[in-house]
Design an enzyme around this catalytic site. Structure first.
Site, PDB file in Angstrom:
ATOM      1  N   LYS A  87      57.882  27.960 -82.058  1.00 54.06           N
ATOM      2  CA  LYS A  87      58.023  28.960 -83.121  1.00 54.06           C
ATOM      3  C   LYS A  87      59.320  29.726 -82.902  1.00 54.06           C
ATOM      4  O   LYS A  87      59.537  30.311 -81.823  1.00 54.06           O
ATOM      5  CB  LYS A  87      56.822  29.898 -83.049  1.00 54.06           C
TER       6      LYS A  87
HETATM    7  O1  G3P Z   1      51.007  34.730 -88.668  1.00 55.34           O
HETATM    8  C1  G3P Z   1      51.722  35.937 -88.634  1.00 55.34           C
HETATM    9  C2  G3P Z   1      50.799  37.012 -88.307  1.00 55.34           C
HETATM   10  O2  G3P Z   1      50.419  36.981 -86.979  1.00 55.34           O
HETATM   11  C3  G3P Z   1      51.170  38.338 -88.762  1.00 55.34           C
HETATM   12  O3  G3P Z   1      50.010  38.846 -89.268  1.00 55.34           O
HETATM   13  O4  G3P Z   1      48.510  40.581 -90.022  1.00 55.34           O
HETATM   14  O5  G3P Z   1      50.230  41.070 -88.251  1.00 55.34           O
HETATM   15  O6  G3P Z   1      50.910  40.722 -90.608  1.00 55.34           O
HETATM   16  P1  G3P Z   1      49.924  40.395 -89.546  1.00 55.34           P
END
Ligand code: G3P
Length: 217
Positions: A87
């Site tokens: 990643k």
């Molecule tokens: O896949 C990306 C993710 O981990 C971010 O999610 O909910 O922190 O915006 P969030």
């Protein structure tokens, strides 16, 4: 559409895997820290533990932000397990690193994507997956799903093979709308997958069926 779970929590990964519909896992440094996984060796071991639970792709994120550092880390991550996808953040050095990994047969997930232009660059560099963060766009009053639709259109116009991995998915309607638009993959918390099960008419109907069965037996 492939279902990935977005967590570093092994119990939740096992639960999603047991359901039989899990295609992979995404993690990031914040999710690792949330599980108390710190230190390079522990993090690397944790990636291997995750790979041993699931059958599909597991995204492992580089921490370096310079080209040489990303390449070194990415090669180390890719060596860990055949299921690992490296990643890489959507920055200038990251685009160069994605191109390098593509040329060297290492699969990549371009992360922190918030615009169609960034997604176009990721595809040009040969990323295996592109991760537009739809929840974080919604958080700032910008339609994350519209971005998924724009990327779908652009990729289909030119036949780019980069898979659209809708990330920062927060709930079931994100999952359903991503499926309607044609995202290749979604990654979200366990609740966004298990929430798809729920319907009160299913529960009422099942209760009735079981009661009626008991009456006749
Ligand atoms: O896949 C990306 C993710 O981990 C971010 O999610 O909910 O922190 O915006 P969030």
């Amino acid at each position: 559409m492939k279902f990935f779970i977005d967590t570093a929590n092994l119990d939740q990964i096992k639960e999603a895997q047991d359901l039989g519909v899990l295609d992979g896992v995404t993690t990031n440094p914040s999710l690792m820290a949330k599980e108390g996984i710190t230190g390079r060796n522990n993090i690397l071991k944790h990636y291997v533990d995750i790979c041993n639970i699931v059958d599909g792709d597991v995204s492992a994120e580089v921490i370096a932000t310079d080209f040489e550092g990303m390449v070194k880390e990415g090669e180390e991550l890719a060596e860990l397990h055949p299921q690992i996808v490296v990643k890489v953040p959507m920055i200038k050095e990251g685009v160069k690193a994605i191109k390098y990994f593509t040329d060297h047969g290492i699969r990549t997930n371009c992360t922190l994507v918030f615009s169609a232009g960034q997604a176009l660059l990721a595809a040009k560099a040969g990323a295996t997956y592109v991760s537009p963060f739809i929840g974080r766009l919604d958080d700032i009053s910008t339609d994350g799903l519209e971005l998924i639709a724009d990327i779908r259109l652009i990729y289909d116009n030119y036949g780019f093979e980069t898979q659209i991995l809708a990330a920062s998915v927060r709930h079931t309607m994100h999952v359903i709308n991503c499926a309607k638009i044609g995202a290749d993959v979604m990654t979200g918390p366990l609740s966004s997958i298990e929430g798809l099960l729920k319907h009160p008419l299913t529960d009422i109907g099942l209760k009735q069926f079981l009661e009626d069965y008991k009456k006749g037996n």
